[in-house]
Structures are given as C-alpha cells and as structure tokens.
Design an enzyme around this catalytic site. Structure first.
Site, PDB file in Angstrom:
ATOM      1  N   ASP A  95       0.849  -1.185   0.000  1.00 14.79           N
ATOM      2  CA  ASP A  95       0.000   0.000   0.000  1.00 14.79           C
ATOM      3  C   ASP A  95       0.889   1.240   0.000  1.00 14.79           C
ATOM      4  OD1 ASP A  95       0.951   0.252   2.578  1.00 14.79           O
ATOM      5  OD2 ASP A  95      -0.922  -0.321   3.535  1.00 14.79           O
ATOM      6  N   ASP A 268      -8.151  -7.338   0.695  1.00 14.27           N
ATOM      7  CA  ASP A 268      -7.161  -7.530   1.753  1.00 14.27           C
ATOM      8  C   ASP A 268      -7.761  -7.050   3.065  1.00 14.27           C
ATOM      9  OD1 ASP A 268      -5.524  -4.908   2.981  1.00 14.27           O
ATOM     10  OD2 ASP A 268      -6.737  -4.496   1.210  1.00 14.27           O
ATOM     11  N   CYS A 306     -13.291 -28.552   8.172  1.00 13.91           N
ATOM     12  CA  CYS A 306     -12.292 -27.533   7.845  1.00 13.91           C
ATOM     13  C   CYS A 306     -10.940 -28.202   7.606  1.00 13.91           C
ATOM     14  CB  CYS A 306     -12.188 -26.518   8.986  1.00 13.91           C
ATOM     15  SG  CYS A 306     -10.855 -25.318   8.784  1.00 13.91           S
ATOM     16  N   CYS A 308      -7.948 -26.606   7.734  1.00 15.30           N
ATOM     17  CA  CYS A 308      -6.827 -25.856   8.293  1.00 15.30           C
ATOM     18  C   CYS A 308      -5.979 -26.754   9.195  1.00 15.30           C
ATOM     19  CB  CYS A 308      -7.328 -24.640   9.081  1.00 15.30           C
ATOM     20  SG  CYS A 308      -7.876 -25.001  10.768  1.00 15.30           S
ATOM     21  N   CYS A 311      -7.808 -27.665  12.675  1.00 16.29           N
ATOM     22  CA  CYS A 311      -8.929 -28.608  12.584  1.00 16.29           C
ATOM     23  C   CYS A 311      -8.483 -29.958  12.028  1.00 16.29           C
ATOM     24  CB  CYS A 311     -10.040 -28.007  11.730  1.00 16.29           C
ATOM     25  SG  CYS A 311     -10.799 -26.538  12.447  1.00 16.29           S
ATOM     26  N   HIS A 338      -6.308 -20.947  11.239  1.00 13.48           N
ATOM     27  CA  HIS A 338      -7.697 -21.305  10.930  1.00 13.48           C
ATOM     28  C   HIS A 338      -8.406 -20.190  10.160  1.00 13.48           C
ATOM     29  CE1 HIS A 338     -11.819 -22.769  11.373  1.00 13.48           C
ATOM     30  NE2 HIS A 338     -12.119 -21.532  11.729  1.00 13.48           N
TER      31      HIS A 338
END
Length: 372
Positions: A95, A268, A306, A308, A311, A338
């Site tokens: 940015d 974002d 999930c 991730c 999990c 997660h």
C-alpha cells in the site's frame, strides 16, 4: 505504463457482475476473486511463509508506512528487495502509506506537496509524498504498487470530500510520472467519500490515467453497510472490464459476496489475524469466541470439515480455550491459521461457483447460515 500486471477475464456472471479471472504478476499468476493476507511489517502475524503457501495464499501485502519507518527502504533494498528479505517467492502488493498517515490525526499535516507527520514510534518528524511513496515502493520491489492517495474519513462534508478527491487525482498523476520500474504495476485509487457525484468524477479521472489496475478506497471506514454497497456500485460502474479491481480493507465473507457481486476481484484485510489474537474464530455460521466459558468442555474442532492445520490435526475448542486462558502463544497461531484458511477456502469456493454459473445460489446458501 508498465505491463508487469495484467488481468485475464475468464467468466462473468451477467446477472450480478461477479467475475472470475487470472491476475498475472512478475511472481506468478493467481485466480481471482482473491483474498490477500496482510503482512504489515514484512510478516503475516504468527504465520510462516511456508504455511501461507501450503494454504494457497498467492499475494500478500506489505505496509509502506511501517517499512518506511522500520527497518527503512534502503535496508530492504540492500537485502535484495522485500521478496528476499521476508523469504516470499509469490506476489506482493504494497500500500502507499496514505491510510496509516491520515489515521494519525493531529500528528500529521496535509499540504499539496505531501504529508508531514510525527512517527507513532518515537515522534520523529517525517514526510511522505507521491514521489517519496513511489521511491520507497520501488526500493521494496513489490509486484503491485499503490498510488499515494488521501483517505477521506467518515463522515466528511461535501466540500472537504471534493477537495480531497481532486488532490488524490493530482497525486495519482505525480505517482505515475515517478514510477519508472518496469517490473512493477502501479494501481490508481478511486476516492470520493460518500457522494455519488464525487465517486463518479474520481473514477473517471483515475481511469483516464490508464493504470494497469484500480482500487476503490475510502470504504469500510465506519459508514453503514448499505451506504458502502451503494458507493461501491457507483465506483465500479466506471472501471474498465479488462483491468483488476481491488476493494481495500475488507475481510469478512458477507462483504466479499456483496463486493464480488459488484465486480470486485481483490481483497485484503488484517481482520482474520487481528481477531484471532483476540480469541475469535471465523466459521461458516459466524463468529466463535473461543474464550467463552461455553467451550470449556467442548471437545470438537473449531469447524467440522475444515482443512486448516488446527482442525485437520484435531485441536479442540476446549484445548484452544485453555491455551488462551494460560497465555500460550500457540493459541494465537492456531486461530490465525484457521481464520486465514477459512477466508482463502471461502474465496476458492466462491470462484468455483462463478465458473459453474451458480454464484447467486452460492451467496444465498451461505448467507442463510451465516450470522454476522
């Protein structure tokens, strides 16, 4: 302008305007819509580059304001650029530093030349302008560079928003003249506050400068959600079909759906990692506040199905709550992993729905079970 960044439109949902495409960068090509994790100070908090790669992140963000102050653009250039400095071989967007500078309030002074401000670190007097921002971002070597703009606060009266938006256009012209790196793509930013007339004018002026991509700025700054949607629709109506469109600072699935339906390709936000550090897990049914006592004896994972790390490996709600209660850093990592996985996976499914001509059904089905 540099052709370092190009956009390929693959599919458009004519009923809504939702788009699936490919964003081509010097460090790879990435399917859109895309969520880009934020690595403010050359690191996505609590998560390693390898973990980001494993979960499918393609583009991450660096923050010009923070890297300008510490460690300094010269040191990062000495290291070979931001990619080598942080060991990230995929794309990076930086940015402009504008949002952070303008959020300093009384610590900064805006003039036509640029912004003089006091560092939030030590109070030292600093200066950022379109030229300085471009020079810093060229030294960082990011793939996508953002023009230096003035972020209009909410609320703001018409006269202020008009003057500010006009200044953003003039600054964009100066950024365009200063940006000379052929391996970086400069995006313009549409402003205009919460006024239809100014949004349209800003979009027309910024797109006339023929940037390789465009961002919609000055939204999600405290305005009502319906007003945000209205201003987003006005802004995107004047953006070209063959360029990527980026909505800055939005990081929840309900807003992803609303923005994608208005033709946005890129997002974002610090939200997923920030709330993770405060004990909040993102799920398809809404927020799960793991610190709550109701999870003391809950031996289920954060979300069934999930993929991730947390999990997939069976870390339970009760265990993660225990880690938060005793101050273990591993808790922050588990929830950060997660939440990032959740948003990246959501975006993958959303894109598949666009390609399969079922975006509207996907949005309806998700929102029926999602509590904000």
């Amino acid at each position: 302008m540099s052709k370092a960044i190009t956009y390929e439109l693959i599919k458009k949902d004519e009923a809504t305007g939702a788009r699936a495409g490919i964003l081509h960068t010097p460090h790879g090509s990435y399917p859109t819509p895309i969520f880009m994790p934020v690595g403010t100070q050359a690191s996505v908090k609590a998560v390693s580059p390898d973990e980001l790669t494993d979960m499918g992140a393609g583009i991450i963000l660096g923050n010009t304001y923070h890297l300008f102050l510490r460690p300094g653009a010269d040191l990062i250039k000495e290291a070979g650029g931001l990619h080598k400095f942080m060991h990230w071989d995929r794309a990076i967007l930086t940015d402009s530093g504008g949002f952070q500078v303008f959020s300093l309030g009384e610590l900064r002074k805006i003039t036509e030349e640029g912004v003089t401000f006091r560092s939030h670190i030590d109070g030292a007097k600093k200066f950022l302008s379109p030229e300085v921002s471009m020079e810093v971002q060229m030294a960082l070597g990011s793939d996508i560079v953002m023009a230096f703009d003035e972020c209009i606060p909410y609320p703001a009266d018409f006269a202020y928003a008009k003057d500010s938006s006009a200044r953003t256009t003039r600054w964009a012209e100066r950024c365009r003249k200063t940006m000379t790196a052929e391996n970086q793509g400069l995006f313009g930013i549409v402003q205009g506050g919460m006024y239809r007339e100014l949004r349209e004018r800003s979009a027309r002026e910024i797109t006339a400068l023929d940037f390789p991509g465009y961002a919609v700025g000055g939204l999600s700054v405290g305005e009502p959600s319906e007003l945000m949607r209205e201003m987003l629709s006005v802004s995107t109506a004047f953006l070209p079909e063959d360029k990527p469109r980026y909505l800055m600072g939005v990081g929840t699935p309900d807003f992803f759906l609303a923005a994608v339906a208005r033709g946005i390709d890129m997002f974002d936000c610090v939200y997923p990692t920030r709330v993770a550090r405060n004990g909040l897990a993102m799920t398809a049914t809404g927020r799960l506040v793991i610190k709550n006592s109701e999870y003391t004896h809950d031996h289920r994972v954060l979300e069934e199905g999930c993929g991730c790390y947390a999990c997939r490996n069976g870390y339970t709600r009760a265990y993660i709550r225990h880690l938060f209660r005793v101050g273990e850093i591993f808790a922050l990592r588990l929830l950060s992993l997660h939440n990032l996985w959740f948003l990246l996976e959501f975006m993958r499914r959303l894109r598949e729905a666009i390609l399969a001509d079922r975006f509207s059904d996907f949005a309806t089905d998700f929102l029926q079970g999602y509590k904000k």
